[in-house]
Design a protein around this motif. Sequence first.
Motif, PDB file in Angstrom:
ATOM      1  N   THR A 146       0.843  -1.184   0.000  1.00  0.00           N
ATOM      2  CA  THR A 146       0.000   0.000   0.000  1.00  0.00           C
ATOM      3  C   THR A 146       0.879   1.234   0.000  1.00  0.00           C
ATOM      4  N   THR A 147       0.287   2.356  -0.369  1.00  0.00           N
ATOM      5  CA  THR A 147       1.019   3.616  -0.209  1.00  0.00           C
ATOM      6  C   THR A 147       0.974   4.003   1.264  1.00  0.00           C
ATOM      7  N   ILE A 148       1.852   4.905   1.658  1.00  0.00           N
ATOM      8  CA  ILE A 148       1.906   5.311   3.071  1.00  0.00           C
ATOM      9  C   ILE A 148       0.616   5.998   3.482  1.00  0.00           C
ATOM     10  N   LEU A 149       0.092   6.868   2.630  1.00  0.00           N
ATOM     11  CA  LEU A 149      -1.139   7.586   2.965  1.00  0.00           C
ATOM     12  C   LEU A 149      -2.309   6.623   3.114  1.00  0.00           C
ATOM     13  N   LYS A 150      -2.456   5.689   2.170  1.00  0.00           N
ATOM     14  CA  LYS A 150      -3.544   4.713   2.258  1.00  0.00           C
ATOM     15  C   LYS A 150      -3.396   3.821   3.477  1.00  0.00           C
ATOM     16  N   GLY A 151      -2.156   3.432   3.769  1.00  0.00           N
ATOM     17  CA  GLY A 151      -1.918   2.577   4.921  1.00  0.00           C
ATOM     18  C   GLY A 151      -2.311   3.251   6.219  1.00  0.00           C
ATOM     19  N   ARG A 152      -1.976   4.519   6.347  1.00  0.00           N
ATOM     20  CA  ARG A 152      -2.352   5.256   7.563  1.00  0.00           C
ATOM     21  C   ARG A 152      -3.875   5.368   7.678  1.00  0.00           C
ATOM     22  N   ARG A 153      -4.531   5.626   6.558  1.00  0.00           N
ATOM     23  CA  ARG A 153      -5.991   5.727   6.581  1.00  0.00           C
ATOM     24  C   ARG A 153      -6.625   4.380   6.908  1.00  0.00           C
ATOM     25  N   PHE A 154      -6.049   3.298   6.378  1.00  0.00           N
ATOM     26  CA  PHE A 154      -6.604   1.959   6.583  1.00  0.00           C
ATOM     27  C   PHE A 154      -6.625   1.595   8.059  1.00  0.00           C
TER      28      PHE A 154
END
Length: 764
Positions: A543-551
């Motif tokens: 995942t991208t870092i931004l998506k991972g944080r949101r997930f």
Amino acid sequence: MIYQITYEAKGQGRHKVARPVRNREQLLALRNSAQNLEHLAKTRQGDESEKAHLVQLAYNLGHADGKLAGCKSIGSFFFHDVDLYGNDSSAAEEMKQLILSKKDEIGLAMLERSASGGWHLVCRRVKGTTILENQVRVACILKLEMDTNTHDLQRVSFSTSGSPDDLVYLDDALFEEPMTAEACEDEYLRLKIREKRGLEQVPPGAKKANKHYRPWEETSPSPVAAPSCNQTPPPSEGLGEVLSFRGRPYTEIIDEWWQRTGGTPQEGERNVRLYQLAVNLRAICDNNKALLLQVMPRLGLSEQELEAIVDSACKETPKGISKQLREIIGEPANATAVETTTPPQMPEKLPKLIELLTSRTPDVYKPAVANAVFPPLATHLCGVRFTYTDNVEHEATLMNCLMAGTGAGKGCIDKPIDRIMADIRRRDKENEQREAEWKKDCQKRGANKDKMMRPEGLVIQEIDPDMTKPALVTRMDEAEGHFVYVKLNELDLFEQLKGQTGKQHFQLMCLAFDADATYGQTRVGVQSVTARPRCRFNWNACTTILKGRRFFQRVLTDGPISRINFCTIPEQEIGAEQPVYGQYDFEFDEQLRPYIEQLVSAKGLTDCPQATALATRLQHECAEFARLSQSEVYWNLSHRACVIAWLKACVLYVANGLKWEKTIDDFIRWSLQYDLWCKMQFFGEAIKQANSGEEARIGRRGPRNLLELLPAEFTIEAAQLVRRQQGLEANQNATAKMVRNWKSRGYVTQISDISFQKNHLPTE
């Protein structure tokens, strides 16, 4: 290997440059050039100044192509000089016949007549022994005098002609270096350690300047056993691997320590300075006396004297890593690896399996690949259990998430995982075909006819990323004790399992990690899946870092993050060159096959005492930093991070045929630090704010060592202020508790009712 040495201009001076001589034709062309023959003729006529103009060759080097100064690559051959005094042709002929008669015994690769009438030999070096040891060995066998000053790595010789009278013997093997570049550098470091510890097996006279040295005649006592004149000196035990801390040899750390503390100690100050060094090195030697004895320099002391010094140092109260030592090993004095903007550096020397799996991977991707390969490797284990330090049994439940920027190259993990999973996929394909045929037969029978029983033995381990809960439960139920595995190119594909509560996919992650947990569902319908099998589920996701944080933003404190092993890929500069992969070919598969077979054949409860001992050390290291940083987030994350690191060590141990490698220690320690660095970078501040009930602010640095932020002497009030500045609870009770903890651990000494002195500063 043969290298031609030339000179290139540099500023106001010039430096030596090494260029490989690739074959016999190239060598003869150099030796028989008109210029070289002219200079040789004048030299033999008595003009010594002409000798400096002869073709210069070097034979001790491993892999070198460029500037000679600073080369740290030793080769498989060595140069040996035999002088002949006086122009005695009969004596020279006798020497030649003697050398040729012993060529197999001394490992002769080349024999040439020198410009002054003596002989130049190039012989095969016994691996694990220094050039000097080999020169002594050859001198003993031939009973010919040697010069003790010609054993340096960059030794250059002046060549003669290529005529049979001058170039008497030449083995074409000399044009190739059998060791890899990495092996040559590792060998160089091993031999430096051997030399510095005084472990060379030579008589004492070999260490003194002597152009007419006869080692076979020396009978005086030696600090180590002198080599037999007709035996190869065996390498010292324990030097098979370069001893290092986080990939950096202890010899380099010690050299820099001497430079920072006044230079190498002289005789009058030797014992005191060695004691100070030992006290400081304890912190990076796991307080291990045996390891400390291995890495400490001798400086002329006997083993008994050094052991007494180390013994005294080990009785000191542990004081953590000093400021000076932190700077030497690359840790800022007021920070740790989790605070830095770059992840901890992967060790240069890796376990053999990890070295293979990253061998086709560009350097920038190697840390990510080195972590991502563990879930598919562990998926090959069936019924294999390991006992952790708390006596709880675990199977190798490993989950990995690669978080990196868009276009960072997250596909780097695909090929290694594909090769690891190849055997499982072949069997899965057969069972998928059986399942498809069964479904087809069921459809033919129609809704009103008896259905065929589902076939037995439908073990299908790798599931489709587009999975549903019933499909996952079915695969787990039919797995017969095997792990189920999935690789997700996008982490949010997990959301298909989130269920009505919206968190079932996170519950699955927690259950997959926890020992003996079950996963399933109970349904009333005849056609519905009803089962609760053991939750054996390994996975990789990207995942991208931004998506991972949101997930993960809604489950920061619920447990999934601490159970997952995270890795990343550093951001590349704009315009950086495209990384190039190696070929994943038949040779790669054949090298991987024995490791996979070891994993598949393993059964039952498996004991790995080295992994357990390592886990204990890692727990203590994490606890020490947590006490100094007062970071609850780091402390909480470290518990399961240590379990993950331990499971990786167990997987490597099994894959290696139940054999431990020294390189596993450094690699697993790095893997733990790297995992915690990623978690603190991606989620550390958000978890902290979630714990305090405030809005998450992502992107802050990790915990800091509060003790390093205080002066050498400090008061309770100063400690309270530091806690407040770092966003920690700053009331008097919390501060007093922290300082009492430091005092009990020996980090500080109380000097009054309200003031304390730090003990962790370097010993002067």
